[in-house]
Scaffold this active site. Structure first.
Site, PDB file in Angstrom:
ATOM      1  N   HIS A 109      31.633  13.394  39.253  1.00  0.00           N
ATOM      2  CA  HIS A 109      31.413  13.985  37.935  1.00  0.00           C
ATOM      3  C   HIS A 109      32.720  14.446  37.297  1.00  0.00           C
ATOM      4  O   HIS A 109      33.775  14.514  37.926  1.00  0.00           O
ATOM      5  CB  HIS A 109      30.404  15.139  38.016  1.00  0.00           C
ATOM      6  CG  HIS A 109      30.878  16.335  38.795  1.00  0.00           C
ATOM      7  ND1 HIS A 109      31.621  17.354  38.232  1.00  0.00           N
ATOM      8  CD2 HIS A 109      30.705  16.685  40.095  1.00  0.00           C
ATOM      9  CE1 HIS A 109      31.882  18.277  39.152  1.00  0.00           C
ATOM     10  NE2 HIS A 109      31.343  17.890  40.293  1.00  0.00           N
ATOM     11  N   CYS A 168      30.895  18.006  46.044  1.00  0.00           N
ATOM     12  CA  CYS A 168      30.905  16.887  45.112  1.00  0.00           C
ATOM     13  C   CYS A 168      32.347  16.536  44.727  1.00  0.00           C
ATOM     14  O   CYS A 168      33.280  17.288  44.988  1.00  0.00           O
ATOM     15  CB  CYS A 168      30.084  17.212  43.870  1.00  0.00           C
ATOM     16  SG  CYS A 168      28.305  17.168  44.171  1.00  0.00           S
TER      17      CYS A 168
END
Length: 503
Positions: A393, A412
């Protein structure tokens, strides 16, 4: 079979299968015990090739293959060496990956006995074993780096640089000539006979630039100042560098041999992402990955969907450990960060006012951050299925990409320039590009499946060759290299001399 100290224990089950399938008592000798020297020499060349790729000759019984006087014993040792070479090259050293923390990729499957039979039948151990090695450019480049560092390690060691030194650009010091030798040896500086003849003690601009290259390659602050951290890396023994490369070569041998015509490689330890097409890196960028307490694991998945203007449902651990203390201290944090609260009630999630929640014991709630420029996921998110809830992301904290080491996430992967990556991936998809342009012009969340899933390999690599062809070294932030190295060096070794293994 008397074994020497440190010599690996033969794989008796595999040897039994190999000899049981043979009509001959010996595989490397004639019936009367005469050595098949051409075949043995081919095996010795195979060992040389394996050693050049970071494997240890001691794993294959080393000089005992030619010095062992007993024909039967020598034949068994040669066969065990072949079986071990096939396994080590084809799927990695078995003991190295035992209970390997954070590794979730399946190793390649091979039939070592069948391949050994083929190598013997074709009289081609080198060809059979080497065809099992990883075929990626990354592995080949790392092998070349290992061989280069082996050559450096055989040179006369340089005197250690003083650890208490701080040298600024433009200053003079008697240490400068030695610093120049260090940087020339590692390829960051070119020999400069004029500087050595006219101002040998001057820390001049070309040498500053060379030190900055060294700092960049080792994850240091690129300031050109010779200080404690840079000195520690310069003084690191070449043997440690070699071991670090060996471990990363080993990790590549655990990888699938077919990665795909197009795939993404992400390294949590190297903080980089590269897109590979037809074996060539076509896109390279920086990443931010999991901190040591919340590490990013190694696994395979696929990019399958793109979200533009994502909202963020806060993972429970992050909510519990990071956000609840902030909210208890300042209730205004929720509104400032556009975070709404939901409570699970009667089988569904319902929005609730923050004032209705007991923040000391909040119960079954979740926090959702609205899309926007300050959303933790930024403007874009790539979805990919995996049991770790890991995805790629964007991030509003772009300044963090300028840090040399970037273990700042909760697992992440934050990608610098993710919009450029998206546009590159969609070059041959004009309709998808039009959708992307339209979605970015709005504020609402838009989700679209990718026309073709793209394999993603998360792989912990602390040494690699970057897109400029430069060797990059990074600290072992999760302690995984150390774990592998310890197992390579000690597991399954015989601890005492003259042990007799009966089978």
């Amino acid at each position: 079979m008397p074994l020497q100290q440190g010599e690996p224990i033969p794989d008796w089950a595999a040897l039994g299968a190999l000899y049981g399938a043979s009509a001959s008592a010996y595989l490397w000798h004639s019936a009367d015990g005469e050595a098949d020297q051409a075949l043995i020499d081919a095996l010795l060349r195979t060992i040389d090739e394996a050693v050049a790729q970071g494997l240890s000759a001691a794993r294959y019984h080393d000089r005992r293959l030619v010095n062992e006087p007993g024909v039967a014993r020598r034949d068994l040792l040669l066969s065990d060496a072949l079986l071990r070479l096939i396994t080590d090259m084809g799927q990695g050293q078995p003991e190295a990956g035992l209970q390997q923390r954070l590794w979730h990729l399946s190793r390649p499957e091979i039939d070592a006995v069948a391949m050994a039979q083929r190598a013997l039948a074709e009289r081609n151990p080198v060809g059979v074993v080497m065809e099992l090695a990883p075929r990626t450019q990354e592995y080949k480049a790392l092998t070349e780096l290992y061989q280069h560092y082996l050559l450096i390690s055989r040179e006369q060691p340089l005197p250690a640089l003083p650890n208490n030194l701080i040298l600024q650009p433009g200053e003079q010091s008697e240490v400068v000539p030695l610093l120049r030798r260090y940087l020339v040896r590692q390829g960051d500086a070119d020999p400069d006979p004029i500087a050595m003849a006219t101002a040998p003690d001057l820390y001049d601009q070309p040498l500053v630039a060379a030190l900055q290259r060294f700092q960049m390659r080792h994850g240091l602050e690129v300031d050109g100042v010779l200080g404690p951290k840079t000195l520690a890396e310069l003084n690191r023994p070449m043997s440690e560098r070699l071991e670090q490369i060996r471990v990363n070569l080993e990790r590549w041998r655990w990888m699938p041999r077919e990665l795909g015509a197009r795939y993404i490689l992400v390294s949590p330890a190297g903080y980089f992402l590269e897109l590979v097409e037809a074996g060539q890196v076509v896109f390279y960028t920086r990443t931010i990955t999991g901190r040591p307490r919340r590490p990013t694991p190694s696994f395979r998945s696929e990019l399958n969907r793109l979200t533009v203007n994502p909202d963020w449902t806060v993972p429970r651990r992050i909510m519990r450990e990071d956000l609840l203390p902030k909210i208890r201290e300042d209730m205004g944090w929720l509104e400032q960060n556009r975070v709404r609260v939901q409570h699970f009630d009667e089988g569904r999630w319902r929005n609730v006012a923050a004032e209705q929640v007991d923040w000391v014991n909040p119960g079954h709630i979740r926090l959702i951050q609205a899309p926007g420029p300050n959303n933790a996921l930024g403007r874009m998110k790539f979805g990919m299925n995996n049991p770790f809830s890991i995805y790629l992301h964007d991030t509003p904290s772009q300044s963090l990409f300028e840090k040399p080491l970037r273990p700042f996430s909760s697992g992440c992967v934050r990608v610098q320039g993710i919009e450029s990556l998206v546009q590159y991936l969609l070059l041959d998809q004009p309709q998808m590009l039009d959708w992307l342009t339209e979605a970015l012009a709005q504020e609402e969340t838009r989700i679209r499946s990718l026309p073709e899933p793209i394999p993603v390999f998360m792989v912990y690599l602390s040494v690699w060759i970057d897109d400029q062809g430069q060797a990059q070294f990074r600290p072992d932030i999760y302690g995984l290299d150390t774990q592998i190295l310890a197992r390579i060096q000690h597991y399954s070794a015989v601890e005492y001399t003259d042990i007799v293994v009966n089978n």
